[in-house]
Design an enzyme around this catalytic site. Structure first.
Site, short mmCIF file in Angstrom:
data_model
loop_
_atom_site.label_atom_id
_atom_site.label_comp_id
_atom_site.label_asym_id
_atom_site.label_seq_id
_atom_site.Cartn_x
_atom_site.Cartn_y
_atom_site.Cartn_z
N ASP A 1 0.78 -1.33 0.10
CA ASP A 1 0.02 -0.24 -0.29
C ASP A 1 1.29 1.29 -0.29
O ASP A 1 1.13 1.22 1.17
CB ASP A 1 -0.94 0.27 1.11
CG ASP A 1 -1.80 1.08 1.22
OD1 ASP A 1 -1.49 2.45 0.32
OD2 ASP A 1 -3.06 1.24 1.89
N HIS A 2 0.87 2.09 -1.26
CA HIS A 2 1.13 2.83 -1.25
C HIS A 2 1.57 4.20 -0.31
O HIS A 2 2.79 5.49 -0.14
CB HIS A 2 2.13 3.56 -2.78
CG HIS A 2 3.54 4.02 -3.41
ND1 HIS A 2 4.33 4.58 -2.51
CD2 HIS A 2 3.92 3.73 -4.13
CE1 HIS A 2 5.76 4.94 -3.18
NE2 HIS A 2 4.90 4.21 -4.37
N ARG A 3 0.32 4.09 0.36
CA ARG A 3 0.19 4.87 1.33
C ARG A 3 0.88 5.35 2.35
O ARG A 3 0.97 5.90 3.44
CB ARG A 3 -1.10 5.45 1.69
CG ARG A 3 -2.44 5.65 0.75
CD ARG A 3 -4.17 5.06 0.98
NE ARG A 3 -3.79 4.06 0.92
CZ ARG A 3 -5.44 3.57 1.81
NH1 ARG A 3 -6.19 4.19 1.98
NH2 ARG A 3 -5.05 2.26 2.41
#
Length: 453
Positions: free
Chosen positions: A423-425
């Site tokens: 998850d790039h967040r």
């Protein structure tokens, strides 16, 4: 004698309905308290339901293959008048780790609630039973309708109206009508009390195809329609939420795992590993658990409501398992506290239970990071989709014997590819790459684990 109905209980984990898979009893059978009477399939697991009474089966309300909402009646029992006088049955015990319900010591409920399964029962604050969806009776086995225990209302109820409005048909007939594109509300039933038969549907099709006033139906269809329900429906919903709910990226690493494969061979020869022989998946899992210590961000989740990133100080490791019922991800809790042998045994146990369809619903939730082993299918790599609520998932590819640079030359080595989706967040590229590189370094040189502890 008194008659008592047993409704589908709340099986927990937010599940509101289940599909009846099979009856273990028939009308007229005598049953004992906690005897298994049916199997139901939730979106997460196959669950065995125990009898809430000693008594005789008077009626089965639902056929196998029908989806039932929590609170809808499944079966009616004839019980002794003294036991039947109580408003609630004896409560069976909570399910065990395999998803079955263990026998209880018995005793009558004193609060007058509907039948409950301890820990999985109907919510106490909900006093009214949900309105029933119309269900056909089992005409071949069911006797005349059982008289209700409570007095009938003086005016028609909403439930009674709903029952009258919905066309009466068995599940196979409903499926046949769906396949032909026929609305059962337009079909006149010739069966008992207006029950719509397969012949009624076919007659409707023949009449309306001839006069072209109704839908056009293609004969001899070569398509097969498969209902989306149970585990497959839950998996599909989860994957859609995951794919469109979090920005996902994947990094890849190809590793010479020859030293790890040699280590596995040596460990399998040792007496202490005879009960839980370690394999590649368990070693990869242990490497992941060690690598989490340096990159805890991969073991986190995104909390939209609080606008926070929640970093877990424990690792509940999900192991993706392909089963006849669809993809399941049972969870090994506190895996970071386990030895390699413990991890190996836990993986084997969870996989066997999942394939048998006996995983308890509670064992399919709460994971913090997941491993999926695509290598068992001969696949080299892939881009796995995150399990909802997790920040990373590791895909393990197949081990291939191929030419590889080794000691300044070219040699045949055992090589595999790892793929990490994140998850790039929560996790940026540097963190994901470092985490994957740590796993790869352990697998390429197991002695390097000493640098991580």
């Amino acid at each position: 004698m008194a008659v008592r109905e047993f409704a589908l209980p709340d099986l927990g984990e937010g599940l509101t309905e289940s599909e009846l898979v099979a009856w273990k009893v028939a009308v007229g059978d005598t049953v004992q308290l906690n005897q298994i009477i049916a199997e139901v399939e939730t979106a997460k697991a196959l669950v065995e339901l125990p009898a809430p009474y000693d008594g005789r089966v008077a009626r089965l309300f639902v056929e196998p293959g029908v989806t039932v909402a929590v609170g809808e009646p499944l079966v009616a029992f004839e019980v002794d008048a003294e036991e039947g006088a109580a408003d609630a049955p004896v409560a069976p015990a909570a399910p065990d780790a395999a998803g079955a319900f263990a026998p209880s010591a018995g005793g009558l409920s004193a609060d007058g609630r509907e039948p409950t399964l301890v820990g999985y029962g109907a919510r106490p604050e909900s006093g009214a039973r949900p309105a029933r969806r119309a269900r056909p009776g089992l005409a071949a086995t069911a006797p005349a309708p059982v008289a209700p225990v409570t007095a009938a209302p003086s005016a028609p109820s909403t439930t009674a109206t709903a029952l009258a409005e919905r066309p009466r048909a068995t599940p196979p007939v409903r499926k046949f009508a769906r396949e032909l594109g026929v609305d059962l509300a337009s079909v006149a039933g010739s069966g008992d009390r207006g029950l719509i038969t397969r012949g009624d549907v076919q007659l409707y099709v023949d009449q309306h195809t001839t006069d072209s006033a109704g839908p056009t139906v293609e004969a001899g269809s070569r398509e097969k329609r498969i209902p989306i329900r149970g585990v497959r429906k839950a998996t599909a919903d989860a994957m859609v939420r995951s794919a469109f709910g979090a920005p996902q990226a994947t990094v890849f690493l190809t590793v010479d795992v020859t030293p790890t494969m040699e280590l596995i061979a040596r460990l399998r020869e040792r007496a202490e590993h005879t009960e839980a022989r370690p394999g590649l998946l368990s070693v990869v899992a242990k490497a992941l658990l060690l690598a989490v210590r340096r990159t805890p961000e991969v073991n986190s989740r995104w909390d939209d409501a609080a606008n926070e990133i929640v970093e877990a100080e424990y690792v509940h490791l999900g192991i993706a398992a392909a089963t006849p019922r669809g993809l399941m991800v049972p969870v090994i809790r506190d895996a970071d506290r386990m030895t390699l042998g413990d991890v190996s045994g836990a993986i084997r146990s969870l996989a066997e239970t999942a394939r048998a369809g006996r995983t308890a619903p509670a064992d399919l939730t709460g994971g913090t990071i997941t491993i999926t082993n695509v290598g068992v299918f001969g696949v080299d790599a892939g881009t796995p989709i995150l399990t909802p609520g997790e920040a990373a998932i590791l895909a393990v590819g197949a081990v291939r014997r191929q030419p590889w640079e080794h000691d300044g030359g070219i040699a045949l080595r055992q090589v595999l590819t790892l793929a990490l989706t994140f998850d790039h967040r929560i996790v940026d590229g540097e963190q994901a790459s470092r985490f994957l590189a740590d796993i790869g370094r352990i697998l390429a040189d197991p002695a390097s684990v000493l640098t991580l502890v």
